[in-house]
Design a protein around this motif. Sequence first.
Motif, mmCIF file in Angstrom:
data_model
loop_
_atom_site.group_PDB
_atom_site.id
_atom_site.type_symbol
_atom_site.label_atom_id
_atom_site.label_comp_id
_atom_site.label_asym_id
_atom_site.label_seq_id
_atom_site.Cartn_x
_atom_site.Cartn_y
_atom_site.Cartn_z
ATOM 1 N N CYS A 186 1.299 -10.544 11.007
ATOM 2 C CA CYS A 186 2.540 -10.352 10.265
ATOM 3 C C CYS A 186 2.719 -11.423 9.207
ATOM 4 N N ALA A 187 3.682 -11.169 8.335
ATOM 5 C CA ALA A 187 3.996 -12.097 7.262
ATOM 6 C C ALA A 187 4.505 -13.416 7.831
ATOM 7 N N ASP A 188 4.250 -14.486 7.105
ATOM 8 C CA ASP A 188 4.635 -15.827 7.530
ATOM 9 C C ASP A 188 6.051 -16.114 7.054
ATOM 10 N N ILE A 189 7.032 -15.462 7.694
ATOM 11 C CA ILE A 189 8.431 -15.628 7.300
ATOM 12 C C ILE A 189 9.240 -16.128 8.487
ATOM 13 N N ALA A 190 10.390 -16.743 8.192
ATOM 14 C CA ALA A 190 11.158 -17.452 9.217
ATOM 15 C C ALA A 190 11.614 -16.540 10.349
ATOM 16 N N THR A 191 12.062 -15.322 10.017
ATOM 17 C CA THR A 191 12.547 -14.414 11.048
ATOM 18 C C THR A 191 11.482 -14.146 12.092
ATOM 19 N N PHE A 192 10.249 -13.893 11.650
ATOM 20 C CA PHE A 192 9.177 -13.608 12.592
ATOM 21 C C PHE A 192 8.874 -14.820 13.468
ATOM 22 N N HIS A 193 8.885 -16.006 12.886
ATOM 23 C CA HIS A 193 8.638 -17.207 13.687
ATOM 24 C C HIS A 193 9.701 -17.347 14.776
ATOM 25 N N GLU A 194 10.951 -17.051 14.426
ATOM 26 C CA GLU A 194 12.038 -17.192 15.393
ATOM 27 C C GLU A 194 11.930 -16.170 16.526
ATOM 28 N N ILE A 195 11.599 -14.935 16.200
ATOM 29 C CA ILE A 195 11.590 -13.869 17.187
ATOM 30 C C ILE A 195 10.260 -13.794 17.937
ATOM 31 N N LEU A 196 9.159 -13.973 17.220
ATOM 32 C CA LEU A 196 7.829 -13.708 17.778
ATOM 33 C C LEU A 196 7.099 -14.963 18.219
ATOM 34 N N GLY A 197 7.518 -16.112 17.721
ATOM 35 C CA GLY A 197 6.930 -17.377 18.142
ATOM 36 C C GLY A 197 5.442 -17.456 17.884
ATOM 37 N N ASN A 198 4.699 -17.936 18.864
ATOM 38 C CA ASN A 198 3.255 -18.114 18.735
ATOM 39 C C ASN A 198 2.456 -16.932 19.270
ATOM 40 N N ASN A 199 3.117 -15.789 19.386
ATOM 41 C CA ASN A 199 2.464 -14.624 19.979
ATOM 42 C C ASN A 199 1.794 -13.715 18.958
ATOM 43 N N VAL A 200 1.820 -14.099 17.683
ATOM 44 C CA VAL A 200 1.245 -13.263 16.625
ATOM 45 C C VAL A 200 0.393 -14.128 15.700
ATOM 46 N N VAL A 201 -0.332 -13.457 14.816
ATOM 47 C CA VAL A 201 -1.099 -14.143 13.772
ATOM 48 C C VAL A 201 -0.312 -14.028 12.474
ATOM 49 N N TYR A 202 -0.073 -15.151 11.813
ATOM 50 C CA TYR A 202 0.706 -15.166 10.577
ATOM 51 C C TYR A 202 -0.208 -15.236 9.367
ATOM 52 N N ALA A 203 0.191 -14.532 8.293
ATOM 53 C CA ALA A 203 -0.553 -14.568 7.034
ATOM 54 C C ALA A 203 0.429 -14.458 5.881
ATOM 55 N N ASP A 204 0.174 -15.168 4.823
ATOM 56 C CA ASP A 204 1.041 -15.180 3.638
ATOM 57 C C ASP A 204 1.178 -13.766 3.083
ATOM 58 N N ASP A 205 2.434 -13.306 2.911
ATOM 59 C CA ASP A 205 2.661 -11.933 2.462
ATOM 60 C C ASP A 205 2.307 -11.708 1.000
ATOM 61 N N SER A 206 1.926 -12.768 0.283
ATOM 62 C CA SER A 206 1.554 -12.612 -1.133
ATOM 63 C C SER A 206 0.050 -12.691 -1.357
ATOM 64 N N SER A 207 -0.721 -12.893 -0.306
ATOM 65 C CA SER A 207 -2.155 -13.116 -0.460
ATOM 66 C C SER A 207 -2.973 -11.987 0.146
ATOM 67 N N ALA A 208 -3.382 -11.028 -0.689
ATOM 68 C CA ALA A 208 -4.238 -9.948 -0.210
ATOM 69 C C ALA A 208 -5.574 -10.487 0.270
ATOM 70 N N ASN A 209 -6.072 -11.546 -0.363
ATOM 71 C CA ASN A 209 -7.350 -12.119 0.058
ATOM 72 C C ASN A 209 -7.274 -12.680 1.472
ATOM 73 N N LEU A 210 -6.178 -13.333 1.789
ATOM 74 C CA LEU A 210 -6.013 -13.883 3.131
ATOM 75 C C LEU A 210 -5.930 -12.767 4.165
ATOM 76 N N TRP A 211 -5.185 -11.717 3.844
ATOM 77 C CA TRP A 211 -5.102 -10.589 4.771
ATOM 78 C C TRP A 211 -6.467 -9.927 4.939
ATOM 79 N N HIS A 212 -7.197 -9.793 3.846
ATOM 80 C CA HIS A 212 -8.546 -9.215 3.914
ATOM 81 C C HIS A 212 -9.431 -10.027 4.852
ATOM 82 N N ASP A 213 -9.443 -11.331 4.662
ATOM 83 C CA ASP A 213 -10.312 -12.180 5.479
ATOM 84 C C ASP A 213 -9.881 -12.157 6.946
#
Length: 394
Positions: free
Chosen positions: A333-360
Amino acid sequence: MLDFTRLLRRAGRVWTGVDRVELAYLEALIADTVPVWGLARTPIGYVLLDQAGLAAFHQRLTGKLPFSAPDVLSRMVRGMTPLMRAALTDARKFAVARCLPSRLARMLQKRLPAGVAYLNTGHSNLSNRVFEAVRSVPNARIAVFVHDVIPLEYPQYQRVGTVEAFAQKMRRVRAHTDLIIYNSADTQMRTERAMAEWGPVPQGIVAFLGAMRPVPDAAGMPRGLPPEGPYFITVGTIEPRKNHALLLDVWEKLGPDAPMLLICGGRGWNNDGVFARLDALGPEARVREISGLDDGALAALVEGAEALLFPSHAEGYGLPAVEALLLETPVICADIATFHEILGNNVVYADDSSANLWHDTIVNWSQQAQGTLGTRAFEAPSWEDHFKIALRLT
């Protein structure tokens, strides 16, 4: 008194996250020992239901009993599906009182006891008329659930004409409510920052949304689903804020050997570029657009996916990610504050503006051995915990 205007208007449609919240409140309140009423705005006025009427309407709304055939008055209303007309018919049928808009205050004064608590959880019917009518009942109190203020923060993602209407709605909430219920501390911070520009901000409390493990049911899947081989899935209305364009960029770069991407959700607004790309997909494309799935079929697809992808630019909560984790499906999921608050360390975060990062991330993800992509222990908040906080007004 619960405002169920949104549920009435959404009868027969696939539930959104906000719809589910209002439904959860309805179910909790009709099961409680505290007397409850339901108020809804209809095309021709207001209806007021008591506890028995709300319970009967809930049975129809959830499919436990069929709606009545639309009556003559409902058939005269334009722009409604037959099921919406049927729901409108039963809302009037089960009502203990009905009135024209100009008589709302009189109806509430006659029917409701002093000290009634009005709850609005659906961002609907937040009008001066309603607030002032509720205030006309002695010692009445008002609580409103604010799910997000995304239209104020990201007007570029909204439909034409909706931003100012939403702003006026939030101005009325600030001016009239005793308590605002928020789904996250991030939503509270953003809302109070916006409202502070208009005047004193009402008291606020944070209550995470309750969630239960969805029940997968593959029987409702269209032909050809689930796809053969590994696949990823994204869930949500196809609108600019959800950032489907980034995923399409990633899949173009992945090429013909990419795992399948399932885009599950109806088409929204202001997204002609994404719609054109989806329309241009051929039969051999590694992206498939799917809409209209029932909850069971969608849960089955999420459960079988390599991961749920959630690259949204902004969210009030992120219920699809919570439900994916409950199904033990990993989430990127996107690296945004809401997700950090709700999902904590249970997900993988990636910058929502970087298609290259999501690709990799997806390439590396797909190359990992099967069985190593499980979720960590995730405990979702319960509705019981939510209501212990949210219903303190009553």
